[in-house]
Scaffold this active site. Structure first.
Site, PDB file in Angstrom:
ATOM      1  N   SER A  53       0.826  -1.207   0.000  1.00 28.68           N
ATOM      2  CA  SER A  53       0.000   0.000   0.000  1.00 28.68           C
ATOM      3  C   SER A  53       0.860   1.257   0.000  1.00 28.68           C
ATOM      4  O   SER A  53       1.995   1.258   0.462  1.00 28.68           O
ATOM      5  CB  SER A  53      -0.912   0.008   1.225  1.00 28.68           C
ATOM      6  OG  SER A  53      -1.645  -1.185   1.311  1.00 28.68           O
TER       7      SER A  53
HETATM    8  N1  SAH Z   1      -0.099  -4.649   3.887  1.00 34.85           N
HETATM    9  C1  SAH Z   1       0.333  -5.345   2.723  1.00 34.85           C
HETATM   10  C2  SAH Z   1      -0.683  -5.148   1.629  1.00 34.85           C
HETATM   11  C3  SAH Z   1      -0.720  -6.268   0.665  1.00 34.85           C
HETATM   12  S1  SAH Z   1      -1.997  -6.152  -0.549  1.00 34.85           S
HETATM   13  C4  SAH Z   1       1.716  -4.854   2.347  1.00 34.85           C
HETATM   14  O1  SAH Z   1       2.116  -3.834   2.894  1.00 34.85           O
HETATM   15  O2  SAH Z   1       2.394  -5.481   1.564  1.00 34.85           O
HETATM   16  C5  SAH Z   1      -3.254  -7.151   0.150  1.00 34.85           C
HETATM   17  C6  SAH Z   1      -2.904  -8.596   0.376  1.00 34.85           C
HETATM   18  O3  SAH Z   1      -4.074  -9.272   0.813  1.00 34.85           O
HETATM   19  C7  SAH Z   1      -2.434  -9.357  -0.857  1.00 34.85           C
HETATM   20  O4  SAH Z   1      -1.133  -9.804  -0.617  1.00 34.85           O
HETATM   21  C8  SAH Z   1      -3.422 -10.520  -0.984  1.00 34.85           C
HETATM   22  O5  SAH Z   1      -2.817 -11.724  -1.397  1.00 34.85           O
HETATM   23  C9  SAH Z   1      -3.964 -10.629   0.421  1.00 34.85           C
HETATM   24  N2  SAH Z   1      -5.267 -11.256   0.591  1.00 34.85           N
HETATM   25  C10 SAH Z   1      -6.366 -11.165  -0.197  1.00 34.85           C
HETATM   26  N3  SAH Z   1      -7.376 -11.896   0.313  1.00 34.85           N
HETATM   27  C11 SAH Z   1      -6.907 -12.457   1.459  1.00 34.85           C
HETATM   28  C12 SAH Z   1      -7.480 -13.326   2.438  1.00 34.85           C
HETATM   29  N4  SAH Z   1      -8.733 -13.757   2.359  1.00 34.85           N
HETATM   30  N5  SAH Z   1      -6.714 -13.708   3.492  1.00 34.85           N
HETATM   31  C13 SAH Z   1      -5.424 -13.281   3.588  1.00 34.85           C
HETATM   32  N6  SAH Z   1      -4.819 -12.481   2.680  1.00 34.85           N
HETATM   33  C14 SAH Z   1      -5.561 -12.073   1.643  1.00 34.85           C
END
Ligand code: SAH
Length: 211
Positions: free
Chosen positions: A52
């Site tokens: 993000s």
């Molecule tokens: N805070 C993270 C943001 C990653 S983007 C960072 O700083 O890198 C959001 C993430 O949510 C993705 O990696 C995606 O794979 C994950 N995601 C989506 N659905 C999910 C679920 N049901 N359970 C766990 N992770 C999930």
């Protein structure tokens, strides 16, 4: 990044600003994005996932008010950056990530960087993580059509949950607080996240094959 993108746009919590000043964001992004690590935008970290934008991470962290010794959950741990910030603030952190490769990479990265107080779990976190509940802080880092009641039930007394809630295209960042039986909700503004896919989020068919 801290002065121009965060403080100037209204992030005031010195603990959050300090955490974002010292945590090496460039060590959380893929090699090809290192040069853009401190820019004001999300960056690709995997197939369709993103780390993000710094301002959004700061806004969510400030609203969540994680204090030393508190227990925090992040859903959608991705590269581990948000989890590292919560840990830096003194919380013990559980992060759940459904993409097994990202989960494994973040586990290795966080260990390499010396974060002993973060546990990364593989799997669907859209209904939270019952085995380590309750949590003082829950941060949902992926967009959800609604807040799962199962996840909400894992919020401790006085706990704070921050989540992007809305459609696949746009969401509102919500701060939800539990005070006894009373649940209050406040909007922190519009945002755009990648979808939360799973039982308490969207079905894979609803978001299309590319996620
Ligand atoms: N805070 C993270 C943001 C990653 S983007 C960072 O700083 O890198 C959001 C993430 O949510 C993705 O990696 C995606 O794979 C994950 N995601 C989506 N659905 C999910 C679920 N049901 N359970 C766990 N992770 C999930």
């Amino acid at each position: 990044m801290v002065e121009e993108q965060l403080r100037r746009r209204g992030i005031h919590d010195e603990r959050v600003l300090e955490a974002m000043r010292v945590i090496p964001r460039h060590k959380f992004v893929p090699t090809e994005s290192v040069g853009a690590a401190y820019e004001d935008r999300p960056l690709p970290i995997g197939t369709h996932e993103t780390i993000s934008q710094p301002y959004i991470v700061a806004l969510m962290t400030e609203a969540a008010r994680a204090a030393p010794g508190e227990h925090a959950l992040e859903i959608g741990g991705g590269c581990g950056y948000q989890a590292a910030i919560l840990a830096h603030l003194g919380a013990t952190v559980c992060a759940v990530e459904r993409n097994t490769q990202l989960a494994e990479e973040s586990r290795e990265r966080l260990e390499r960087l010396g974060y002993g107080n973060i546990e990364v779990f593989d799997g669907d976190g859209s209904d939270g993580l019952a085995e380590r509940a309750p949590y003082n802080v829950i941060i949902v880092s992926a967009a959800t059509p609604s807040i799962s009641p199962v996840m909400l039930s894992q919020l401790a007394e006085g706990g704070r949950l921050v989540a992007p809630v809305g459609s696949l295209r746009q969401q509102e960042l919500l701060l939800v607080c539990r005070q006894g039986e009373r649940i209050t909700t406040r909007s922190l503004g519009a945002c755009q996240f990648v979808p939360l896919i799973g039982k308490g989020g969207w079905k894979q068919e609803e978001v299309g094959p590319k996620n």
